[in-house]
Motif scaffolding. Structure first.
Motif, short mmCIF file in Angstrom:
data_model
loop_
_atom_site.label_atom_id
_atom_site.label_comp_id
_atom_site.label_asym_id
_atom_site.label_seq_id
_atom_site.Cartn_x
_atom_site.Cartn_y
_atom_site.Cartn_z
N HIS A 210 0.86 -1.18 0.00
CA HIS A 210 0.00 0.00 0.00
C HIS A 210 0.89 1.23 0.00
O HIS A 210 1.87 1.29 0.75
CB HIS A 210 -0.88 -0.03 1.25
N LEU A 211 0.57 2.20 -0.83
CA LEU A 211 1.32 3.45 -0.86
C LEU A 211 0.89 4.34 0.31
O LEU A 211 -0.27 4.74 0.41
CB LEU A 211 1.08 4.18 -2.18
N GLY A 212 1.84 4.63 1.17
CA GLY A 212 1.56 5.44 2.35
C GLY A 212 1.85 4.66 3.61
O GLY A 212 1.58 3.46 3.68
N MET A 213 2.37 5.34 4.60
CA MET A 213 2.82 4.67 5.82
C MET A 213 1.80 4.73 6.95
O MET A 213 2.04 4.20 8.04
CB MET A 213 4.13 5.31 6.29
N GLU A 214 0.65 5.34 6.72
CA GLU A 214 -0.33 5.47 7.79
C GLU A 214 -0.81 4.09 8.25
O GLU A 214 -0.91 3.15 7.47
CB GLU A 214 -1.53 6.31 7.33
N VAL A 215 -1.11 4.00 9.54
CA VAL A 215 -1.66 2.77 10.10
C VAL A 215 -3.17 2.88 10.26
O VAL A 215 -3.92 2.01 9.85
CB VAL A 215 -1.00 2.44 11.47
N MET A 216 -3.62 3.97 10.85
CA MET A 216 -5.05 4.20 11.04
C MET A 216 -5.54 5.20 10.01
O MET A 216 -5.06 6.34 9.96
CB MET A 216 -5.33 4.72 12.46
N PRO A 217 -6.47 4.81 9.14
CA PRO A 217 -6.97 5.75 8.12
C PRO A 217 -7.82 6.85 8.75
O PRO A 217 -8.30 6.71 9.88
CB PRO A 217 -7.82 4.86 7.21
N HIS A 218 -8.00 7.93 7.99
CA HIS A 218 -8.90 9.00 8.43
C HIS A 218 -10.31 8.44 8.63
O HIS A 218 -10.81 7.66 7.82
CB HIS A 218 -8.92 10.11 7.38
N ARG A 219 -10.93 8.84 9.72
CA ARG A 219 -12.28 8.37 10.02
C ARG A 219 -13.30 9.48 9.76
O ARG A 219 -13.21 10.55 10.36
CB ARG A 219 -12.38 7.93 11.48
N GLU A 220 -14.24 9.23 8.88
CA GLU A 220 -15.39 10.12 8.74
C GLU A 220 -16.43 9.64 9.74
O GLU A 220 -16.98 8.54 9.59
CB GLU A 220 -15.93 10.06 7.31
N PRO A 221 -16.70 10.43 10.78
CA PRO A 221 -17.43 9.90 11.94
C PRO A 221 -18.74 9.21 11.61
O PRO A 221 -19.03 8.13 12.15
CB PRO A 221 -17.65 11.15 12.80
N ASP A 222 -19.58 9.79 10.76
CA ASP A 222 -20.89 9.17 10.48
C ASP A 222 -20.72 7.78 9.89
O ASP A 222 -21.45 6.83 10.27
CB ASP A 222 -21.69 10.04 9.52
N TYR A 223 -19.78 7.62 8.97
CA TYR A 223 -19.59 6.33 8.30
C TYR A 223 -18.87 5.34 9.21
O TYR A 223 -19.18 4.14 9.21
CB TYR A 223 -18.83 6.54 6.99
N TYR A 224 -17.92 5.85 9.96
CA TYR A 224 -17.19 4.99 10.90
C TYR A 224 -18.16 4.37 11.91
O TYR A 224 -18.15 3.16 12.14
CB TYR A 224 -16.10 5.77 11.62
#
Length: 287
Positions: A210-224
């Protein structure tokens, strides 16, 4: 006689150049993996998307009937994003009557030997395989694929690549979980924990990236919160009686190590797994 693997993806049109590049890398990596060889499997790569997604697809892809529903049909969300339901995606894929099925998100690229590896896992008798991605730096996004392949990358704890038999596909319980949001991997993985007889789990193998080192993706609260509540209120209760905690990742490790590994993985739930351990111990005592 070769087995048939149906690999289904959900491409989408985007004005975001980073997302466009990610999908280009994924498409080319799949083409390279098909060229490398698929072992004793026939691999059919399929795309399922909305009618408004009109970008040309690679020639190797078969387009499935367009999706009609989205998560917006099941709640009030802000902002409005037409995320598909993973259950709808898999329902269309299963109609193709494969022997095995595979789901990956559009940000998961394959190493050239990927399909050959999966073929060997199936030949060895596994009815399901989960492969965790490696993370590589975003600055490689505009480099050539061989440079990306060569990177070892870093381990990622979440679940994002799933292969499973037709028998498992016919039993999937996915509720109204939508793609592109945390808990899609949790839902798919826990279905495999519940229904697979011989699950193979690879959390360090250099097979996808996967391109990118992030572990936790951005959370859009309603969808999360939609996906989280769907999992804990609808999916997990339906799977509960099918769980055997010893078949979970790390489920046969030394107990203290097992608890540490469960605690460090955001897609596993230590409190839930402890309940399963206690249930297993109680049932063993009664027998």
């Amino acid at each position: 006689m070769s087995l048939r693997l149906i690999h289904v993806l959900n491409p989408f049109d985007s004005q975001n150049t980073d997302q466009q590049r990610i999908q280009e890398v994924t498409f080319q990596s799949i083409a390279n993996a098909l060229d490398f060889g698929t072992g004793h499997m026939e691999v059919k790569v399929c795309a399922i998307r909305y009618s408004e997604d009109m970008s040309p697809l690679p020639k190797y892809m078969t387009e499935l009937p367009n999706l009609s529903r989205s998560v917006l049909d099941f709640g009030d969300f802000n902002p409005k994003r037409r995320y598909p339901l993973v259950g709808d995606i898999m329902e269309e894929a299963v109609k193709l009557n494969g022997d095995y099925y595979m789901y990956t998100n559009m940000d998961i690229a394959l190493q050239p030997s990927f399909y050959d590896f999966v073929s060997r896992q199936i030949r060895d008798g596994h009815d399901a395989v989960i492969i965790n991605r490696r993370r590589i730096p975003w600055e490689y996004a505009n480099k050539e694929l061989p440079e990306m392949y060569a990177l070892e990358g870093k381990k990622h704890p979440g679940f994002d690549c799933f292969v499973f038999s037709k028998a498992i596909a016919d039993r999937l319980i996915l509720g109204r979980i939508c793609v592109g949001i945390p808990f899609i991997g949790v839902a798919l993985a826990h279905n495999l924990f519940a229904f697979a007889e011989r699950l193979a789990f690879y959390d360090r193998a250099q097979l996808t990236f996967h391109l990118g080192m992030e572990v936790m993706p951005h959370r859009e609260p309603d969808y999360y919160w939609h996906n989280r509540l769907e999992f804990f209120n609808r999916v997990k209760p339906s799977l509960w009686l099918h769980f055997d905690v010893s078949r979970f990742p790390y489920g046969r490790d030394w107990l203290p190590l097992r608890l540490i590994r469960w605690g460090l993985n955001p897609s596993l739930f230590i409190w839930m797994n402890i309940k399963l351990l206690l249930r297993k111990a109680f049932l063993s005592d009664r027998s």
